[in-house]
Design an enzyme around this catalytic site. Structure first.
Site, mmCIF file in Angstrom:
data_model
loop_
_atom_site.group_PDB
_atom_site.id
_atom_site.type_symbol
_atom_site.label_atom_id
_atom_site.label_comp_id
_atom_site.label_asym_id
_atom_site.label_seq_id
_atom_site.Cartn_x
_atom_site.Cartn_y
_atom_site.Cartn_z
ATOM 1 N N ARG A 305 0.828 -1.203 0.000
ATOM 2 C CA ARG A 305 0.000 0.000 0.000
ATOM 3 C C ARG A 305 0.865 1.258 0.000
ATOM 4 O O ARG A 305 0.562 2.223 -0.696
ATOM 5 C CB ARG A 305 -0.958 -0.032 1.188
ATOM 6 C CG ARG A 305 -2.116 -0.979 0.958
ATOM 7 C CD ARG A 305 -2.976 -1.228 2.165
ATOM 8 N NE ARG A 305 -4.079 -2.134 1.795
ATOM 9 C CZ ARG A 305 -4.914 -2.684 2.649
ATOM 10 N NH1 ARG A 305 -4.799 -2.429 3.943
ATOM 11 N NH2 ARG A 305 -5.873 -3.494 2.227
ATOM 12 N N HIS A 447 -6.005 -1.156 -6.864
ATOM 13 C CA HIS A 447 -5.316 -2.333 -6.322
ATOM 14 C C HIS A 447 -4.729 -2.091 -4.939
ATOM 15 O O HIS A 447 -4.546 -0.972 -4.496
ATOM 16 C CB HIS A 447 -4.273 -2.880 -7.305
ATOM 17 C CG HIS A 447 -3.109 -1.995 -7.605
ATOM 18 N ND1 HIS A 447 -2.054 -2.411 -8.384
ATOM 19 C CD2 HIS A 447 -2.819 -0.737 -7.237
ATOM 20 C CE1 HIS A 447 -1.182 -1.432 -8.477
ATOM 21 N NE2 HIS A 447 -1.613 -0.416 -7.793
ATOM 22 N N GLU A 448 -4.484 -3.207 -4.255
ATOM 23 C CA GLU A 448 -4.025 -3.232 -2.856
ATOM 24 C C GLU A 448 -5.019 -2.552 -1.911
ATOM 25 O O GLU A 448 -4.646 -1.938 -0.922
ATOM 26 C CB GLU A 448 -2.634 -2.588 -2.712
ATOM 27 C CG GLU A 448 -1.584 -3.114 -3.656
ATOM 28 C CD GLU A 448 -1.458 -4.632 -3.657
ATOM 29 O OE1 GLU A 448 -1.880 -5.274 -2.677
ATOM 30 O OE2 GLU A 448 -0.954 -5.186 -4.640
ATOM 31 N N GLY A 449 -6.297 -2.718 -2.208
ATOM 32 C CA GLY A 449 -7.337 -2.132 -1.371
ATOM 33 C C GLY A 449 -7.876 -0.867 -1.992
ATOM 34 O O GLY A 449 -7.188 0.150 -2.040
#
Length: 605
Positions: A305, A447-449
């Site tokens: 993140r 992406h990644e949350g």
């Protein structure tokens, strides 16, 4: 292609003048890194980017990866890039001397990564994914498992990935169905499928090691039953590989590339659809303890993140410098006060609206970079510090992570869009790089949350964790900056404005926590807007820090630096005048009794 993708001067300013990053060498782990060695790392990163990454920026975008005979074929230049990352020590630079690393501070490393990704983002994705996967192994895997895979990964011969997403379980990881069945030989038989796996297969490396989430048969339901496995695409016939294992010794591990996703951007890093265990012979090796996979994976996800934030700021910064170069060179129109058509046209950078767009890019991206490097500094202290100092850094980092991921991602999309607007119609063509930057920036809020998930994380978890201790620590940091700026006459108005908006954020937070006590759905309905508000305040804090340093340095600055410091001060003013002023409007919405998104019914759409 623009001549400049980022500012080496700004990196030096943010690292040395604002953060004073060389202070990290007070920790024994970083004792060998002074200003000279840090600058050498940044210069080396710049050379690497210019010589190896920059020439392929457009080619990687135009020549998409293709799935051929079960293997994803990428541009031939990617193999050289991946191997050079390994050979030059970039993949394991953060790790100890005993592991062949350089014990480099993550703050410096992320500054170097920023320089590389501003130059060519997609070319840098495979090796940095490998870094995250290798770090996960060295943190949680048994020594023999780490020794089997990481030497090849450090060298750039084998790729590492994080394999989480499935067709019916995107962000909802508790619903994954990939299974793991133990055997008497110490490995597990893995069966399932994974989608959207970045660099999940390509011919620029000899093998791929997937750090894969799966559920051991008979384990607990939901997230509590998730375990983590090392699942190589290819394996040796029996046992584990070793450092001397050669490509010809590898055989299939029943991990099949079923498809490739053709993306909007970032095309140098392919995304694969993987089928695992179709023939019942995929061997996976348990990392750590059973049913703790999700907690282990959070290490890589948190690192990822922060890395997403760095990537987003890098691309947005590259777009800014492309727009700046174009605006200085493109003549059009005449000053508003002098429309004499017999006079030559002026560069568009002299028009106020163009300066507004460029200031928007500069203010958002340099503010984002400040936050990312600040978080990287906290990560370094959390990694090697002790006692109260370590705890403070951990709490601040955890609280700021959703903002560090989201603010650069969302503003990066707007920065690249502004760059296209500066170019006018030319920006909408492939003759200039800004359309590519816009396409590449668009993935980062996802992406990644996603941004929505980050909002839920910040408001639903991080604000109240540890009794709100992290929030208190952040307020201490901000108040210290305000106090130091308030005594400087030129900065006192900014300090007062930030004080007011910190109060607004506190008021909104208190209001929402009151809502949470009676209606949890309503409490979180606008978590994304709360995240946006918090991002404005936190980046305003970063700009006040930068402005304080610039204002202090300006009187004695070398003539070459005068323009730089003036630019910093004007960007800070822009942020407060054009961006931070949005905070009261967000606060009004967040405290409104009109729950329109909750009340809206599906049928009414």
């Amino acid at each position: 292609m623009a001549k400049q993708a980022y500012s080496r001067r700004d990196l030096a300013f943010q690292l040395h003048e604002v953060l004073q990053v060389e202070r990290l060498n007070r920790f024994p782990y970083f004792k060998d890194h002074d200003r000279g060695s840090i600058d050498l790392v940044l210069d080396t990163a710049g050379q690497f980017a210019d010589q190896l990454l920059k020439p392929l920026l457009t080619e990687l975008d135009r020549q998409e990866p293709q799935l051929v005979d079960g293997t994803i074929r990428v541009h031939p230049g990617v193999k050289d890039i991946v191997h050079r990352f390994g050979q030059d020590g970039w993949i394991n630079a953060l790790f100890s001397y005993e592991e062949g690393g350089q014990q480099l501070p993550g703050t410096v490393y992320n500054a170097a990564v920023f320089a590389m990704q501003a130059t060519n983002y997609s070319a840098s994705v495979p090796p940095f994914l490998t870094l995250g996967a290798a770090n996960l192994l060295r943190s949680f895997a048994a020594p023999e498992l780490t020794a089997a895979f990481t030497p090849h990964m450090y060298a750039g011969r084998w790729q590492g990935t994080m394999a989480l997403t499935e067709p019916d379980a995107g962000s909802s990881l508790s619903d994954i169905s990939t299974s793991a069945e133990p055997t008497e030989d110490g490995y597990y038989r893995i069966r399932g499928q994974k989608i959207y796996i970045s660099s999940g297969d390509h011919d620029a490396c000899d093998n791929v090691v997937h750090l894969m989430l799966a559920k051991i048969k008979g384990g607990p339901a939901g997230a509590k039953g998730i375990s983590l496995f090392a699942v190589p695409r290819q394996r040796v016939a029996e046992g584990l590989p070793n450092e001397a294992t050669q490509p010809e010794e590898l055989i299939s591990n029943d991990v099949v590339t079923a498809g490739i996703y053709h993306k909007l951007g970032c095309k140098g890093a392919p995304i694969a659809h993987l089928m695992i265990g179709g023939d019942g012979d995929t061997r996976g090796y348990l990392v750590g303890e059973p049913n703790k996979g999700l907690s282990y994976m959070f290490q890589m996800m948190n690192e990822a993140r922060l890395a997403v934030g760095v990537s987003a700021a890098a691309i947005g910064t590259a777009a800014y410098y492309a727009a700046l170069e174009y605006a200085r060179a493109r003549p059009q129109g005449r000053p508003i006060a002098n429309r004499d058509v017999t006079q030559p046209q002026v560069p568009i950078i002299r028009h106020a609206d163009v300066k507004r767009m460029l200031l928007f890019q500069k203010a958002t991206m340099e503010g984002a970079l400040g936050l990312l490097l600040q978080c990287s500094y906290y990560m370094d202290v959390a990694r090697v510090g002790e006692g109260a100092e370590k705890e403070r850094a951990e709490l601040l980092l955890d609280l700021l992570m959703p903002i560090a991921k989201t603010y650069p991602s969302e503003m990066g999309v707007l920065s690249t869009s502004a760059a296209i607007q500066v170019h006018g119609g030319a920006g909408y063509t492939t003759d200039f790089p800004v359309e590519q930057f816009w396409r590449e920036s668009r993935i980062h809020p996802i992406h990644e949350g996603t941004t929505g998930i980050q909002g839920l994380d910040l408001l639903g978890r991080k604000i109240t964790q540890h009794g709100g201790k992290a929030v208190g620590l952040l307020l201490e940091e901000i108040q210290a900056t305000i106090a130091s700026a308030a005594v400087v006459s030129e900065l006192a108005p900014l300090a007062a404005q930030l004080t007011k908006n910190v109060g607004i954020l506190q008021q909104v937070t208190g209001h929402l926590l009151g809502v949470a006590a009676r209606d949890h759905e309503l409490f979180l309905a606008d978590a994304t807007l709360y995240l946006e508000l918090a991002g404005l305040v936190v980046v305003a804090w970063q700009w006040l820090r930068q402005a304080r340093v610039a204002q202090a340095a300006l009187p004695a600055a070398h003539p070459d630096d005068q323009n730089f410091y003036h630019g910093k001060l004007m960007a800070a003013q822009y942020f407060y005048e054009y961006e931070l002023v949005r905070a009261p409007g967000l606060a009004k919405r967040l405290q409104s009794a009109n729950a329109v998104t909750v009340a809206m019914q599906e049928a009414w759409f």
